[in-house]
Design an enzyme around this catalytic site. Sequence first.
Site, PDB file in Angstrom:
ATOM      1  N   CYS A  80       0.385  -5.435  -7.595  1.00 37.08           N
ATOM      2  CA  CYS A  80       0.626  -6.240  -6.392  1.00 37.08           C
ATOM      3  C   CYS A  80       2.105  -6.402  -6.094  1.00 37.08           C
ATOM      4  O   CYS A  80       2.535  -6.295  -4.930  1.00 37.08           O
ATOM      5  CB  CYS A  80      -0.040  -7.603  -6.542  1.00 37.08           C
TER       6      CYS A  80
ATOM      7  N   HIS B  91       2.989 -13.600  -3.185  1.00 40.32           N
ATOM      8  CA  HIS B  91       4.095 -13.248  -4.075  1.00 40.32           C
ATOM      9  C   HIS B  91       5.389 -13.151  -3.270  1.00 40.32           C
ATOM     10  O   HIS B  91       5.400 -12.634  -2.154  1.00 40.32           O
ATOM     11  CB  HIS B  91       3.850 -11.892  -4.735  1.00 40.32           C
TER      12      HIS B  91
END
Length: 342
Positions: A132, A244
């Site tokens: 990710c 994130h």
Amino acid sequence: MGYRVAVVGATGNVGREMLNILAERQFPLDEVAAVASARSTGDIIDFGDSGQELKVKNLEHFDFSGWDIALFAAGSEVSKVHALRAAQAGCTVIDNSSLFRMDPDVPLIVPEVNAEAISGYTRKNIIANPNCSTAQLVVALKPLHDAAKIKRVVVATYQSVSGAGKEGMDELFEQSRNIFVGDANEPRKFTKQIAFNVIPHIDSFLDDGSTKEEWKMVVETKKILDPSIKLTATCVRVPVFVGHSEAVNIEFENEISAEEARDILREAPGVMVVDKREDGGYVTPVEAVGEYATYVSRIREDSTVENGLSLWVVSDNLRKGAALNAVQIAELLGRKHLQKAA
């Protein structure tokens, strides 16, 4: 004519997002199957907001013959057995685990960055989805690399607890509540308290002192973008549920200004620039949740190195960092290779 698509790990965070995104993007489907472990067999889950409900099928007994694409979001141990089984049955696998990412016979794909590499999937009938934190990073780096050739990247990540699955999200919620009411607060999923704290440790430690998460960012960026790029990472878990963030410092071979970088990124696929030098003129994880884009803010020149830039990169890790990227790979596969859709 559409495709028959199986989502493996359909009851987890990423699997549910895969189903949501298949529905949102109106992926050409003849049939979709929700597949998971025996403990979820028979559960009913929604197929996005379509109103369609899916009954979860048992992975152990699922026959992949006749299915076109399998999106795997169930971890390396499951993929080791069942992704290989699916691929051998003629179903093209797009795997979200780390198992196949560095296999030279498996393409590691971010469609905005290296779409042409997907043709290598025929060697094993498997395509790997990157980590990710890597996925959002290379989306931002690619157009800048094309313009001025990146030599070195230093990145510090601020990774949400959803990257550790439902257990990570539950732990943040429970610890936050416990702190307010004065209850005991022992970490279970994480190595230290995550509520109101940050933990500079994701995945296992390696011999050189880096963590496996940091190593993944290095080797995956090289495989996806350019093996000559030098990269060092510090990966940190933060008390954010989804999204994130990354503070990125880049050293280029050729001269590039912040203004030039801003203009290039505004035109780049998958990137949204929000960069006003004022209060709130940047994107935080809260704003990125549920969105497809990789957001870039705080674009500025770094005067401490020749040809240096710093920037802030934010994305929904369950989407671009996992489920969205997998569906985009499936779309690319359908357009360029399977050639079955009407």
